[in-house]
Design an enzyme around this catalytic site. Structure first.
Site, short mmCIF file in Angstrom:
data_model
loop_
_atom_site.label_atom_id
_atom_site.label_comp_id
_atom_site.label_asym_id
_atom_site.label_seq_id
_atom_site.Cartn_x
_atom_site.Cartn_y
_atom_site.Cartn_z
N ASP A 144 45.09 44.06 27.52
CA ASP A 144 46.31 43.47 27.51
C ASP A 144 46.96 42.56 26.58
O ASP A 144 45.21 41.38 26.82
CB ASP A 144 47.17 43.60 28.50
CG ASP A 144 47.61 45.09 29.33
OD1 ASP A 144 47.19 45.60 28.80
OD2 ASP A 144 48.66 44.78 30.85
N TYR A 236 54.30 41.89 33.39
CA TYR A 236 54.03 42.34 34.90
C TYR A 236 54.23 43.59 35.01
O TYR A 236 53.56 43.94 36.42
CB TYR A 236 54.84 41.32 35.24
CG TYR A 236 54.65 39.60 33.81
CD1 TYR A 236 53.50 38.61 34.81
CD2 TYR A 236 55.68 39.74 33.78
CE1 TYR A 236 53.51 37.84 34.10
CE2 TYR A 236 55.56 38.31 32.64
CZ TYR A 236 54.31 37.72 33.38
OH TYR A 236 54.44 36.43 32.57
N HIS A 286 42.15 42.34 29.64
CA HIS A 286 42.46 41.76 28.73
C HIS A 286 41.40 41.49 27.93
O HIS A 286 40.52 41.19 28.61
CB HIS A 286 43.19 40.69 29.90
CG HIS A 286 44.88 41.09 30.50
ND1 HIS A 286 44.05 40.79 31.75
CD2 HIS A 286 45.72 40.86 30.09
CE1 HIS A 286 45.51 41.67 32.17
NE2 HIS A 286 46.24 40.96 31.09
#
Length: 338
Positions: A144, A236, A286
Protein backbone atom coordinates in the site's frame (compact mmCIF):
# COMPACT_ATOMS: atom_id res chain seq x y z
CA UNK A 1 -13.40 -26.78 -76.19
CA UNK A 2 -16.52 -24.89 -75.18
CA UNK A 3 -16.88 -27.08 -72.07
CA UNK A 4 -13.32 -26.35 -70.94
CA UNK A 5 -13.88 -22.62 -71.44
CA UNK A 6 -17.06 -22.77 -69.36
CA UNK A 7 -15.26 -24.68 -66.56
CA UNK A 8 -12.51 -22.06 -66.54
CA UNK A 9 -15.01 -19.24 -66.03
CA UNK A 10 -16.61 -21.14 -63.15
CA UNK A 11 -13.22 -21.61 -61.51
CA UNK A 12 -12.38 -17.90 -61.89
CA UNK A 13 -15.73 -16.92 -60.37
CA UNK A 14 -15.16 -19.16 -57.35
CA UNK A 15 -11.65 -17.76 -56.88
CA UNK A 16 -12.96 -14.18 -57.05
CA UNK A 17 -15.57 -14.89 -54.39
CA UNK A 18 -12.91 -16.37 -52.11
CA UNK A 19 -10.59 -13.39 -52.61
CA UNK A 20 -13.36 -10.93 -51.78
CA UNK A 21 -14.13 -12.76 -48.58
CA UNK A 22 -17.76 -13.34 -49.43
CA UNK A 23 -19.67 -16.57 -49.59
CA UNK A 24 -20.36 -18.87 -46.69
CA UNK A 25 -18.03 -17.34 -44.03
CA UNK A 26 -20.02 -14.16 -43.29
CA UNK A 27 -23.22 -16.18 -43.14
CA UNK A 28 -21.57 -18.46 -40.59
CA UNK A 29 -20.30 -15.46 -38.59
CA UNK A 30 -23.80 -14.00 -38.43
CA UNK A 31 -25.18 -17.19 -36.99
CA UNK A 32 -22.73 -16.91 -34.06
CA UNK A 33 -24.31 -13.65 -32.90
CA UNK A 34 -26.82 -14.15 -30.10
CA UNK A 35 -29.05 -11.65 -28.32
CA UNK A 36 -29.19 -12.05 -24.54
CA UNK A 37 -30.50 -10.06 -21.61
CA UNK A 38 -28.26 -8.88 -18.81
CA UNK A 39 -30.41 -10.99 -16.53
CA UNK A 40 -29.34 -14.08 -18.46
CA UNK A 41 -25.67 -13.06 -18.49
CA UNK A 42 -25.60 -12.44 -14.74
CA UNK A 43 -28.28 -14.79 -13.41
CA UNK A 44 -29.93 -11.54 -12.22
CA UNK A 45 -27.02 -10.77 -9.91
CA UNK A 46 -26.65 -6.96 -9.52
CA UNK A 47 -22.98 -7.30 -8.55
CA UNK A 48 -22.25 -9.05 -11.84
CA UNK A 49 -24.13 -6.36 -13.75
CA UNK A 50 -22.03 -3.71 -11.98
CA UNK A 51 -18.93 -5.63 -13.12
CA UNK A 52 -20.13 -5.40 -16.73
CA UNK A 53 -20.56 -1.64 -16.31
CA UNK A 54 -17.02 -1.45 -14.94
CA UNK A 55 -15.68 -3.31 -17.97
CA UNK A 56 -17.73 -1.09 -20.28
CA UNK A 57 -16.10 2.06 -18.90
CA UNK A 58 -12.65 0.69 -19.62
CA UNK A 59 -13.72 -0.24 -23.13
CA UNK A 60 -15.18 3.20 -23.85
CA UNK A 61 -11.90 4.84 -22.86
CA UNK A 62 -9.88 2.34 -24.89
CA UNK A 63 -12.09 2.52 -27.96
CA UNK A 64 -12.01 6.32 -28.06
CA UNK A 65 -8.31 6.59 -27.15
CA UNK A 66 -9.43 8.95 -24.40
CA UNK A 67 -7.01 11.02 -22.35
CA UNK A 68 -6.98 11.07 -18.57
CA UNK A 69 -9.12 14.18 -18.52
CA UNK A 70 -12.01 12.05 -19.82
CA UNK A 71 -12.06 9.59 -16.91
CA UNK A 72 -14.58 11.56 -14.85
CA UNK A 73 -16.88 11.73 -17.89
CA UNK A 74 -16.91 7.96 -18.40
CA UNK A 75 -18.64 7.54 -15.04
CA UNK A 76 -21.49 9.71 -16.32
CA UNK A 77 -22.21 7.52 -19.34
CA UNK A 78 -25.55 5.80 -18.80
CA UNK A 79 -24.95 2.05 -18.66
CA UNK A 80 -27.43 -0.80 -18.12
CA UNK A 81 -28.92 -1.16 -14.64
CA UNK A 82 -31.94 -3.26 -15.57
CA UNK A 83 -31.81 -7.00 -16.14
CA UNK A 84 -34.24 -6.83 -19.05
CA UNK A 85 -31.88 -4.75 -21.21
CA UNK A 86 -30.27 -6.62 -24.08
CA UNK A 87 -26.81 -7.08 -25.55
CA UNK A 88 -25.31 -9.26 -28.27
CA UNK A 89 -22.77 -12.05 -27.98
CA UNK A 90 -20.44 -11.79 -30.99
CA UNK A 91 -17.24 -13.63 -31.98
CA UNK A 92 -15.18 -10.71 -30.62
CA UNK A 93 -17.03 -10.04 -27.38
CA UNK A 94 -20.17 -8.62 -25.79
CA UNK A 95 -21.65 -5.87 -27.96
CA UNK A 96 -23.63 -3.14 -26.21
CA UNK A 97 -25.54 -0.17 -27.54
CA UNK A 98 -25.08 3.12 -25.68
CA UNK A 99 -27.32 6.10 -25.18
CA UNK A 100 -26.11 9.55 -26.28
CA UNK A 101 -22.89 10.46 -24.44
CA UNK A 102 -19.98 12.89 -24.48
CA UNK A 103 -17.75 10.29 -26.12
CA UNK A 104 -20.10 10.15 -29.14
CA UNK A 105 -19.93 6.36 -29.08
CA UNK A 106 -23.06 4.48 -30.05
CA UNK A 107 -21.75 0.95 -29.60
CA UNK A 108 -18.93 -0.88 -27.84
CA UNK A 109 -17.73 -4.48 -27.83
CA UNK A 110 -16.21 -5.69 -24.56
CA UNK A 111 -13.65 -8.48 -25.12
CA UNK A 112 -14.55 -11.71 -23.37
CA UNK A 113 -11.18 -11.61 -21.60
CA UNK A 114 -12.49 -8.61 -19.63
CA UNK A 115 -15.63 -10.48 -18.61
CA UNK A 116 -14.01 -13.60 -17.17
CA UNK A 117 -15.57 -14.31 -13.79
CA UNK A 118 -18.09 -11.51 -14.31
CA UNK A 119 -20.72 -13.18 -16.51
CA UNK A 120 -21.84 -16.80 -16.35
CA UNK A 121 -19.37 -19.29 -17.80
CA UNK A 122 -21.76 -20.63 -20.41
CA UNK A 123 -21.77 -17.27 -22.21
CA UNK A 124 -17.97 -17.18 -22.51
CA UNK A 125 -15.56 -18.96 -24.87
CA UNK A 126 -14.05 -22.01 -23.20
CA UNK A 127 -10.66 -20.28 -22.95
CA UNK A 128 -12.17 -17.47 -20.83
CA UNK A 129 -14.25 -19.56 -18.45
CA UNK A 130 -13.26 -19.76 -14.80
CA UNK A 131 -12.27 -23.13 -13.42
CA UNK A 132 -11.96 -24.22 -9.83
CA UNK A 133 -8.51 -23.65 -8.36
CA UNK A 134 -6.82 -24.87 -5.20
CA UNK A 135 -5.70 -22.00 -2.96
CA UNK A 136 -4.29 -24.11 -0.12
CA UNK A 137 -0.79 -23.16 -1.22
CA UNK A 138 -1.49 -19.73 -2.74
CA UNK A 139 -1.05 -16.33 -1.10
CA UNK A 140 -1.14 -12.75 -2.37
CA UNK A 141 1.39 -10.13 -1.33
CA UNK A 142 -0.01 -6.59 -1.42
CA UNK A 143 1.74 -3.27 -0.89
CA UNK A 144 0.00 0.00 0.00
CA UNK A 145 0.65 3.75 -0.25
CA UNK A 146 3.19 3.87 -3.10
CA UNK A 147 4.63 4.22 -5.55
CA UNK A 148 7.73 5.48 -3.79
CA UNK A 149 10.47 6.96 -5.95
CA UNK A 150 13.25 4.85 -4.40
CA UNK A 151 11.69 1.94 -2.55
CA UNK A 152 9.15 0.71 -5.11
CA UNK A 153 11.78 0.14 -7.86
CA UNK A 154 13.86 -1.73 -5.31
CA UNK A 155 10.89 -3.93 -4.44
CA UNK A 156 10.16 -4.56 -8.13
CA UNK A 157 13.70 -5.87 -8.56
CA UNK A 158 13.11 -8.28 -5.67
CA UNK A 159 9.86 -9.55 -7.18
CA UNK A 160 11.55 -10.05 -10.54
CA UNK A 161 14.50 -11.83 -8.98
CA UNK A 162 12.29 -14.39 -7.24
CA UNK A 163 9.84 -14.61 -10.15
CA UNK A 164 6.76 -13.65 -8.15
CA UNK A 165 4.07 -11.02 -8.60
CA UNK A 166 2.22 -8.73 -6.20
CA UNK A 167 -0.63 -6.23 -6.11
CA UNK A 168 0.11 -2.57 -5.41
CA UNK A 169 -2.60 -0.35 -3.95
CA UNK A 170 -1.40 3.12 -4.86
CA UNK A 171 -2.48 6.59 -3.84
CA UNK A 172 -3.37 9.00 -6.61
CA UNK A 173 -1.02 11.73 -5.45
CA UNK A 174 1.96 9.35 -5.50
CA UNK A 175 1.02 8.00 -8.92
CA UNK A 176 0.85 11.55 -10.27
CA UNK A 177 4.34 12.19 -8.88
CA UNK A 178 5.80 8.90 -10.11
CA UNK A 179 3.92 7.82 -13.28
CA UNK A 180 6.94 5.95 -14.70
CA UNK A 181 7.11 3.76 -11.61
CA UNK A 182 3.40 3.00 -11.86
CA UNK A 183 3.99 1.83 -15.41
CA UNK A 184 6.95 -0.26 -14.24
CA UNK A 185 4.70 -2.00 -11.71
CA UNK A 186 2.43 -3.23 -14.49
CA UNK A 187 5.31 -3.97 -16.85
CA UNK A 188 6.65 -6.40 -14.26
CA UNK A 189 3.47 -8.47 -14.39
CA UNK A 190 2.04 -7.03 -11.20
CA UNK A 191 -1.30 -5.27 -10.81
CA UNK A 192 -2.36 -1.87 -9.47
CA UNK A 193 -5.31 -1.04 -7.26
CA UNK A 194 -6.81 2.27 -6.11
CA UNK A 195 -5.93 3.35 -2.55
CA UNK A 196 -7.59 6.80 -2.62
CA UNK A 197 -6.01 10.12 -3.53
CA UNK A 198 -4.42 11.13 -0.23
CA UNK A 199 -5.40 8.43 2.29
CA UNK A 200 -8.40 9.84 4.20
CA UNK A 201 -10.74 7.77 6.35
CA UNK A 202 -13.75 7.23 4.09
CA UNK A 203 -16.05 6.84 7.09
CA UNK A 204 -15.31 10.43 8.08
CA UNK A 205 -15.60 12.20 4.73
CA UNK A 206 -18.89 10.83 3.41
CA UNK A 207 -19.96 9.14 0.19
CA UNK A 208 -19.62 12.09 -2.22
CA UNK A 209 -16.05 12.88 -1.18
CA UNK A 210 -15.16 9.19 -1.15
CA UNK A 211 -16.33 8.83 -4.76
CA UNK A 212 -14.31 11.91 -5.65
CA UNK A 213 -11.20 10.40 -4.06
CA UNK A 214 -11.63 7.19 -6.03
CA UNK A 215 -12.42 8.88 -9.35
CA UNK A 216 -9.47 11.25 -9.02
CA UNK A 217 -7.13 8.35 -8.35
CA UNK A 218 -8.57 6.28 -11.20
CA UNK A 219 -7.82 9.24 -13.43
CA UNK A 220 -4.21 9.43 -12.22
CA UNK A 221 -3.67 5.71 -12.73
CA UNK A 222 -5.29 5.78 -16.17
CA UNK A 223 -3.21 8.83 -17.11
CA UNK A 224 -0.04 6.99 -16.10
CA UNK A 225 -0.80 3.49 -17.38
CA UNK A 226 -3.65 3.67 -19.90
CA UNK A 227 -5.88 1.40 -17.83
CA UNK A 228 -8.40 1.83 -15.03
CA UNK A 229 -7.62 -0.07 -11.85
CA UNK A 230 -10.05 -2.87 -11.10
CA UNK A 231 -9.80 -2.84 -7.30
CA UNK A 232 -10.15 -0.36 -4.45
CA UNK A 233 -8.58 -0.74 -1.03
CA UNK A 234 -10.04 1.84 1.38
CA UNK A 235 -7.53 3.45 3.73
CA UNK A 236 -7.64 1.80 7.17
CA UNK A 237 -10.07 -0.71 5.64
CA UNK A 238 -12.99 1.61 6.40
CA UNK A 239 -15.90 1.80 3.97
CA UNK A 240 -19.67 2.03 4.29
CA UNK A 241 -22.23 0.03 2.33
CA UNK A 242 -23.34 3.21 0.53
CA UNK A 243 -19.76 3.98 -0.49
CA UNK A 244 -19.26 0.43 -1.71
CA UNK A 245 -22.32 0.69 -3.94
CA UNK A 246 -21.34 4.12 -5.26
CA UNK A 247 -17.75 3.18 -6.11
CA UNK A 248 -18.73 0.18 -8.26
CA UNK A 249 -15.36 -1.53 -7.92
CA UNK A 250 -14.47 -4.63 -5.90
CA UNK A 251 -13.09 -3.82 -2.44
CA UNK A 252 -9.94 -5.67 -1.40
CA UNK A 253 -9.14 -5.98 2.31
CA UNK A 254 -6.64 -8.39 3.89
CA UNK A 255 -6.39 -11.39 6.19
CA UNK A 256 -2.79 -10.92 7.35
CA UNK A 257 -1.65 -7.52 8.66
CA UNK A 258 2.14 -7.39 8.85
CA UNK A 259 1.85 -4.26 11.02
CA UNK A 260 4.98 -3.05 9.27
CA UNK A 261 3.67 0.51 9.61
CA UNK A 262 3.80 0.15 13.39
CA UNK A 263 6.99 -1.89 13.81
CA UNK A 264 9.24 -0.28 11.20
CA UNK A 265 11.46 -3.25 11.96
CA UNK A 266 12.60 -5.78 9.35
CA UNK A 267 12.80 -8.76 11.70
CA UNK A 268 9.38 -8.11 13.25
CA UNK A 269 7.84 -7.71 9.81
CA UNK A 270 9.20 -11.09 8.74
CA UNK A 271 8.10 -12.84 11.93
CA UNK A 272 4.59 -11.37 11.82
CA UNK A 273 3.96 -12.48 8.25
CA UNK A 274 5.43 -15.95 8.70
CA UNK A 275 3.52 -16.60 11.92
CA UNK A 276 0.09 -15.64 10.57
CA UNK A 277 0.09 -16.62 6.88
CA UNK A 278 -1.96 -19.56 5.66
CA UNK A 279 -3.12 -20.65 2.21
CA UNK A 280 -5.58 -18.24 0.59
CA UNK A 281 -4.40 -15.23 2.61
CA UNK A 282 -4.00 -11.65 1.41
CA UNK A 283 -0.96 -10.12 3.10
CA UNK A 284 -0.86 -6.38 3.83
CA UNK A 285 2.47 -4.54 3.64
CA UNK A 286 3.68 -1.09 2.49
CA UNK A 287 6.25 -0.14 -0.11
CA UNK A 288 6.87 3.28 1.48
CA UNK A 289 8.85 1.85 4.42
CA UNK A 290 12.48 0.82 3.89
CA UNK A 291 12.18 -1.90 6.54
CA UNK A 292 9.23 -3.49 4.73
CA UNK A 293 11.01 -3.55 1.39
CA UNK A 294 14.10 -4.98 3.10
CA UNK A 295 11.95 -7.73 4.66
CA UNK A 296 10.38 -8.75 1.35
CA UNK A 297 13.20 -11.03 0.06
CA UNK A 298 13.24 -13.13 3.22
CA UNK A 299 9.43 -13.33 3.37
CA UNK A 300 9.29 -14.46 -0.24
CA UNK A 301 12.04 -17.06 0.19
CA UNK A 302 10.48 -18.52 3.33
CA UNK A 303 6.98 -18.65 1.88
CA UNK A 304 8.29 -20.36 -1.25
CA UNK A 305 10.24 -22.80 0.91
CA UNK A 306 6.95 -23.77 2.55
CA UNK A 307 5.52 -24.49 -0.87
CA UNK A 308 3.46 -21.34 -1.29
CA UNK A 309 2.90 -19.77 -4.69
CA UNK A 310 2.86 -15.97 -4.55
CA UNK A 311 0.27 -14.52 -6.91
CA UNK A 312 -1.70 -11.36 -7.62
CA UNK A 313 -5.04 -10.70 -5.96
CA UNK A 314 -6.80 -11.40 -9.26
CA UNK A 315 -5.19 -14.82 -9.48
CA UNK A 316 -5.86 -15.68 -5.83
CA UNK A 317 -9.53 -14.73 -6.17
CA UNK A 318 -9.77 -16.55 -9.51
CA UNK A 319 -10.82 -13.40 -11.42
CA UNK A 320 -14.24 -13.51 -9.76
CA UNK A 321 -14.27 -10.28 -7.77
CA UNK A 322 -17.41 -8.17 -8.10
CA UNK A 323 -18.28 -4.53 -7.27
CA UNK A 324 -20.20 -4.02 -4.05
CA UNK A 325 -18.37 -6.88 -2.32
CA UNK A 326 -15.23 -6.81 -0.17
CA UNK A 327 -12.70 -9.62 -0.13
CA UNK A 328 -10.50 -10.60 2.82
CA UNK A 329 -9.03 -13.78 1.37
CA UNK A 330 -9.62 -16.56 -1.14
CA UNK A 331 -12.75 -17.83 0.61
CA UNK A 332 -13.88 -14.84 2.65
CA UNK A 333 -16.00 -12.12 1.08
CA UNK A 334 -18.91 -10.00 2.29
CA UNK A 335 -21.04 -7.10 1.23
CA UNK A 336 -19.06 -3.86 1.35
CA UNK A 337 -19.56 -2.08 4.65
CA UNK A 338 -20.28 -5.26 6.61
Amino acid sequence: MKQKKWQRWVWLAVAAVAMLGVGTLPAQAKTTNKTVTFGQLTNKNPHRLAAIRQAARQQILKQTHAKGSKVAAVYKVKLPKHMTKKATLTPKGLRMNLLANKFKVKQITIPYSQLKGKVLNRYLPKTQRTKAIKTKKMVALTFDDGPDKTLTPRLLKTLKKYKVHATFFETGQNVSRNPKIARAVLAGGNEIGNHSWNHPDFNRIGTAKTVSQITRTNRAIYQATGTLPQFVRPPYGNITAAEGRAIEQPIIRWSVDSRDWAYLNKTKDINEVMRDTRGGDIILMHDIHAQSVAAAPTIIKRLKAKGYKLVTVSQLLNYQTLPGLQYFGAHDYRTAGK
